[in-house]
Design a protein around this motif. Sequence first.
Motif, PDB file in Angstrom:
ATOM      1  N   UNK A 105       0.860  -1.110   0.049  1.00  0.00           N
ATOM      2  CA  UNK A 105       0.120  -0.004  -0.010  1.00  0.00           C
ATOM      3  C   UNK A 105       0.718   1.287   0.050  1.00  0.00           C
ATOM      4  N   UNK A 106       2.150   1.204   0.626  1.00  0.00           N
ATOM      5  CA  UNK A 106       2.900   2.370   0.729  1.00  0.00           C
ATOM      6  C   UNK A 106       3.299   2.513  -0.653  1.00  0.00           C
ATOM      7  N   UNK A 107       3.909   1.725  -1.469  1.00  0.00           N
ATOM      8  CA  UNK A 107       4.350   1.552  -2.788  1.00  0.00           C
ATOM      9  C   UNK A 107       3.487   2.251  -3.724  1.00  0.00           C
ATOM     10  N   UNK A 108       1.998   1.657  -3.559  1.00  0.00           N
ATOM     11  CA  UNK A 108       0.928   2.107  -4.501  1.00  0.00           C
ATOM     12  C   UNK A 108       0.762   3.516  -4.307  1.00  0.00           C
ATOM     13  N   UNK A 239      -1.604  18.130  -4.037  1.00  0.00           N
ATOM     14  CA  UNK A 239      -0.860  16.966  -4.322  1.00  0.00           C
ATOM     15  C   UNK A 239       0.736  17.090  -3.800  1.00  0.00           C
ATOM     16  N   UNK A 240       1.111  18.128  -3.758  1.00  0.00           N
ATOM     17  CA  UNK A 240       2.545  18.539  -3.351  1.00  0.00           C
ATOM     18  C   UNK A 240       2.625  18.286  -1.789  1.00  0.00           C
ATOM     19  N   UNK A 241       1.511  18.867  -1.101  1.00  0.00           N
ATOM     20  CA  UNK A 241       1.727  18.782   0.218  1.00  0.00           C
ATOM     21  C   UNK A 241       1.468  17.257   0.696  1.00  0.00           C
ATOM     22  N   UNK A 242       0.751  16.590   0.012  1.00  0.00           N
ATOM     23  CA  UNK A 242       0.527  14.895   0.570  1.00  0.00           C
ATOM     24  C   UNK A 242       2.120  14.266   0.347  1.00  0.00           C
ATOM     25  N   UNK A 243       2.570  14.702  -1.193  1.00  0.00           N
ATOM     26  CA  UNK A 243       3.847  14.147  -1.424  1.00  0.00           C
ATOM     27  C   UNK A 243       5.017  14.432  -0.411  1.00  0.00           C
ATOM     28  N   UNK A 244       5.234  15.579  -0.174  1.00  0.00           N
ATOM     29  CA  UNK A 244       6.114  16.081   0.992  1.00  0.00           C
ATOM     30  C   UNK A 244       5.933  15.180   2.252  1.00  0.00           C
ATOM     31  N   UNK A 245       4.698  15.193   2.595  1.00  0.00           N
ATOM     32  CA  UNK A 245       4.641  14.541   4.019  1.00  0.00           C
ATOM     33  C   UNK A 245       4.729  12.975   3.895  1.00  0.00           C
ATOM     34  N   UNK A 246       4.234  12.353   2.857  1.00  0.00           N
ATOM     35  CA  UNK A 246       4.423  10.898   2.676  1.00  0.00           C
ATOM     36  C   UNK A 246       6.162  10.750   2.244  1.00  0.00           C
ATOM     37  N   UNK A 247       6.806  11.428   1.475  1.00  0.00           N
ATOM     38  CA  UNK A 247       8.171  11.198   1.375  1.00  0.00           C
ATOM     39  C   UNK A 247       8.993  11.500   2.628  1.00  0.00           C
ATOM     40  N   UNK A 248       8.779  12.385   3.495  1.00  0.00           N
ATOM     41  CA  UNK A 248       9.425  12.371   4.874  1.00  0.00           C
ATOM     42  C   UNK A 248       9.129  11.249   5.501  1.00  0.00           C
ATOM     43  N   UNK A 249       7.841  10.778   5.913  1.00  0.00           N
ATOM     44  CA  UNK A 249       7.489   9.510   6.618  1.00  0.00           C
ATOM     45  C   UNK A 249       8.359   8.269   5.798  1.00  0.00           C
ATOM     46  N   UNK A 251      11.246   8.396   4.333  1.00  0.00           N
ATOM     47  CA  UNK A 251      12.280   8.640   4.482  1.00  0.00           C
ATOM     48  C   UNK A 251      12.840   8.398   5.894  1.00  0.00           C
ATOM     49  N   UNK A 252      12.101   8.682   7.015  1.00  0.00           N
ATOM     50  CA  UNK A 252      12.269   8.282   8.104  1.00  0.00           C
ATOM     51  C   UNK A 252      12.196   6.743   8.328  1.00  0.00           C
ATOM     52  N   UNK A 253      11.356   6.009   7.756  1.00  0.00           N
ATOM     53  CA  UNK A 253      11.282   4.441   7.691  1.00  0.00           C
ATOM     54  C   UNK A 253      12.746   4.002   7.436  1.00  0.00           C
ATOM     55  N   UNK A 254      13.293   4.429   6.334  1.00  0.00           N
ATOM     56  CA  UNK A 254      14.458   3.888   5.669  1.00  0.00           C
ATOM     57  C   UNK A 254      15.716   4.313   6.632  1.00  0.00           C
ATOM     58  N   UNK A 255      15.708   5.586   7.180  1.00  0.00           N
ATOM     59  CA  UNK A 255      16.915   5.618   7.915  1.00  0.00           C
ATOM     60  C   UNK A 255      16.817   5.058   9.238  1.00  0.00           C
ATOM     61  N   UNK A 256      15.626   4.904   9.863  1.00  0.00           N
ATOM     62  CA  UNK A 256      15.683   4.155  11.067  1.00  0.00           C
ATOM     63  C   UNK A 256      16.080   2.677  10.864  1.00  0.00           C
ATOM     64  N   UNK A 257      15.463   2.083  10.087  1.00  0.00           N
ATOM     65  CA  UNK A 257      15.565   0.545   9.739  1.00  0.00           C
ATOM     66  C   UNK A 257      16.890   0.314   9.087  1.00  0.00           C
ATOM     67  N   UNK A 258      17.305   0.715   7.906  1.00  0.00           N
ATOM     68  CA  UNK A 258      18.346   0.547   7.104  1.00  0.00           C
ATOM     69  C   UNK A 258      19.827   0.966   8.077  1.00  0.00           C
ATOM     70  N   UNK A 273       5.041   9.280  13.492  1.00  0.00           N
ATOM     71  CA  UNK A 273       5.189   9.303  11.935  1.00  0.00           C
ATOM     72  C   UNK A 273       3.850   8.560  10.991  1.00  0.00           C
ATOM     73  N   UNK A 274       3.572   7.549  11.370  1.00  0.00           N
ATOM     74  CA  UNK A 274       2.529   6.776  10.534  1.00  0.00           C
ATOM     75  C   UNK A 274       1.132   6.976  11.072  1.00  0.00           C
ATOM     76  N   UNK A 275       0.904   7.783  12.099  1.00  0.00           N
ATOM     77  CA  UNK A 275      -0.267   7.996  12.667  1.00  0.00           C
ATOM     78  C   UNK A 275      -1.433   9.132  12.038  1.00  0.00           C
ATOM     79  N   UNK A 276      -0.481  10.110  11.422  1.00  0.00           N
ATOM     80  CA  UNK A 276      -1.510  11.193  10.986  1.00  0.00           C
ATOM     81  C   UNK A 276      -1.444  11.220   9.555  1.00  0.00           C
ATOM     82  N   UNK A 277      -0.661  10.571   8.786  1.00  0.00           N
ATOM     83  CA  UNK A 277      -0.477  10.707   7.415  1.00  0.00           C
ATOM     84  C   UNK A 277      -1.827  10.390   6.509  1.00  0.00           C
ATOM     85  N   UNK A 278      -2.600   9.153   6.877  1.00  0.00           N
ATOM     86  CA  UNK A 278      -4.007   9.009   6.212  1.00  0.00           C
ATOM     87  C   UNK A 278      -5.175   9.958   6.629  1.00  0.00           C
ATOM     88  N   UNK A 279      -5.030  10.483   7.882  1.00  0.00           N
ATOM     89  CA  UNK A 279      -6.093  11.413   8.077  1.00  0.00           C
ATOM     90  C   UNK A 279      -5.612  12.963   7.430  1.00  0.00           C
TER      91      UNK A 279
END
Length: 306
Positions: A105-108, A239-249, A251-258, A273-279
Amino acid sequence: MDDEFNVTYITLIGYEEMGKYRYLLFFIMFIVYILTICFSFIIVCIIWIHKNLHEPMYIFIAALLVNSIACCTTLYPKLLVNFLSEKQIISYSACLLQCFLYYTFCASDFFLLAAMAYDRYVSICKPLQYPVIMTKTIVSIMLGLAWLVPACQVAVPIILSANVKLCHLTLDAIFCNNSIYSLYCVPSKERSIFDMFSLVSMALLPLLFILFTYTRILIISYRSGREVRKKAAQTCLPHLLVLICFSCLCGYDIIVIHLEVRSDIHSIMTLQAFLYYPLFNSVIYGLKMKEITKPLKKFFCRTKAI
């Protein structure tokens, strides 16, 4: 290991960091989950009911919100149950399924945002060709690929992980993501290479495509009249606001895990980080898109009158 049923259970230790705030976080998450489902469902219904909204741009918005609902439903119910449980466990098979659905769903989201960017590019930069390019068939194909391609790519490492030997049964997380690799006895070089390929093809390339299309839109809008710039701002800003929010989210996932970044508040920060994006998605499109805002206001006015 449960010998009777041959089921491997994973203990999620990320909840230990939340301590006494677990019940407060449960309440906040429950409210956000209900609001996300309700707001997204209302906007999707508005797009479905009003025929003037049966255009590619609004169809992609509806698809993005449906994707948000699906992603929330993948994570939130299990998270809410775990907040109230004495011991937070999940079977390994369920953990893999959650991981598969979550990353699909994230990739979608990236693919749908790329489709929306292309739609805005054609609408603003090639308005006379728009009805010919953005046909119902093309829109259907784009929607199908936005879900099918990520599902196929994410399925490969998940299937490869199904029979991997586990040396650890505790996961330093609050839900199943790529941190499950820390459970394996032997790191897989092939899986790491495929994960890097997936990251590039499912996130980086769509992101670069989106940046390219919006750069073209910005150039064309700057050279055109005031009306074109106004149209571009009204339709592209959400669209840009959603893109920026999702990209930051992401990016955080990649930094923390990898990069294996860990701290005492790691799980709480992940949750935030993942709580507010869908809303955030439903609020942005509900307030910023005029064609959606108008029927939305009428809906709430009728609700108050009743």
